[in-house]
Design a protein around this motif. Sequence first.
Motif, PDB file in Angstrom:
ATOM      1  N   GLU A  36      42.400  67.814  49.982  1.00 17.76           N
ATOM      2  CA  GLU A  36      41.187  68.341  50.597  1.00 17.76           C
ATOM      3  C   GLU A  36      40.367  69.169  49.618  1.00 17.76           C
ATOM      4  O   GLU A  36      39.142  69.014  49.536  1.00 17.76           O
ATOM      5  N   SER A  37      41.017  70.009  48.840  1.00 19.14           N
ATOM      6  CA  SER A  37      40.267  70.820  47.871  1.00 19.14           C
ATOM      7  C   SER A  37      39.662  69.941  46.778  1.00 19.14           C
ATOM      8  O   SER A  37      38.542  70.187  46.330  1.00 19.14           O
ATOM      9  N   ALA A  39      38.708  66.810  47.181  1.00 16.72           N
ATOM     10  CA  ALA A  39      37.599  66.086  47.806  1.00 16.72           C
ATOM     11  C   ALA A  39      36.377  66.992  47.952  1.00 16.72           C
ATOM     12  O   ALA A  39      35.245  66.542  47.764  1.00 16.72           O
ATOM     13  N   LYS A  40      36.585  68.270  48.279  1.00 10.80           N
ATOM     14  CA  LYS A  40      35.462  69.206  48.387  1.00 10.80           C
ATOM     15  C   LYS A  40      34.803  69.424  47.029  1.00 10.80           C
ATOM     16  O   LYS A  40      33.590  69.573  46.940  1.00 10.80           O
ATOM     17  N   HIS A  42      34.684  67.193  44.603  1.00 14.15           N
ATOM     18  CA  HIS A  42      34.107  65.947  44.099  1.00 14.15           C
ATOM     19  C   HIS A  42      33.375  65.160  45.183  1.00 14.15           C
ATOM     20  O   HIS A  42      33.340  63.935  45.159  1.00 14.15           O
ATOM     21  N   TRP A  43      32.752  65.846  46.108  1.00 14.99           N
ATOM     22  CA  TRP A  43      32.129  65.161  47.248  1.00 14.99           C
ATOM     23  C   TRP A  43      30.993  64.252  46.819  1.00 14.99           C
ATOM     24  O   TRP A  43      30.789  63.196  47.413  1.00 14.99           O
ATOM     25  N   PHE A  44      30.232  64.634  45.777  1.00 17.76           N
ATOM     26  CA  PHE A  44      29.094  63.815  45.367  1.00 17.76           C
ATOM     27  C   PHE A  44      29.558  62.472  44.801  1.00 17.76           C
ATOM     28  O   PHE A  44      29.030  61.411  45.167  1.00 17.76           O
ATOM     29  N   LEU A  46      32.404  61.018  45.370  1.00 17.36           N
ATOM     30  CA  LEU A  46      33.016  60.255  46.463  1.00 17.36           C
ATOM     31  C   LEU A  46      31.953  59.599  47.337  1.00 17.36           C
ATOM     32  O   LEU A  46      32.119  58.449  47.769  1.00 17.36           O
ATOM     33  N   SER A  47      30.845  60.296  47.583  1.00 14.41           N
ATOM     34  CA  SER A  47      29.784  59.698  48.408  1.00 14.41           C
ATOM     35  C   SER A  47      29.113  58.544  47.660  1.00 14.41           C
ATOM     36  O   SER A  47      28.778  57.524  48.270  1.00 14.41           O
TER      37      SER A  47
END
Length: 90
Positions: A36-37, A39-40, A42-44, A46-47
């Motif tokens: 979870e950390s 993903a937070k 590297h959210w851009f 991942l999107s």
Amino acid sequence: MSDNNQKRDEVSTQSIVILLICFFIWGVAKNIDKIESWAKAHWFILSLALAAIIWGAKSFLNWKLRMKHPEMYERQMALEKMKRKEKYDE
């Protein structure tokens, strides 16, 4: 006799796959906070990756439709060409 051996092989393969899936789920459940950390953070990226996957799947499905129904695709391309020609003539 061959059918029995093949069924045993299939059962063995299924068991191994189920064990691997269980191990993967256990690993994810154990490290969910780290995932979870990450993903937070590297959210851009991942999107962007998700958008690329969706675009690729859409392109693949369009291509598959064209290969399955070429006459429909040719008709659509002819209509688009006629529309472009009419627009150019105006």
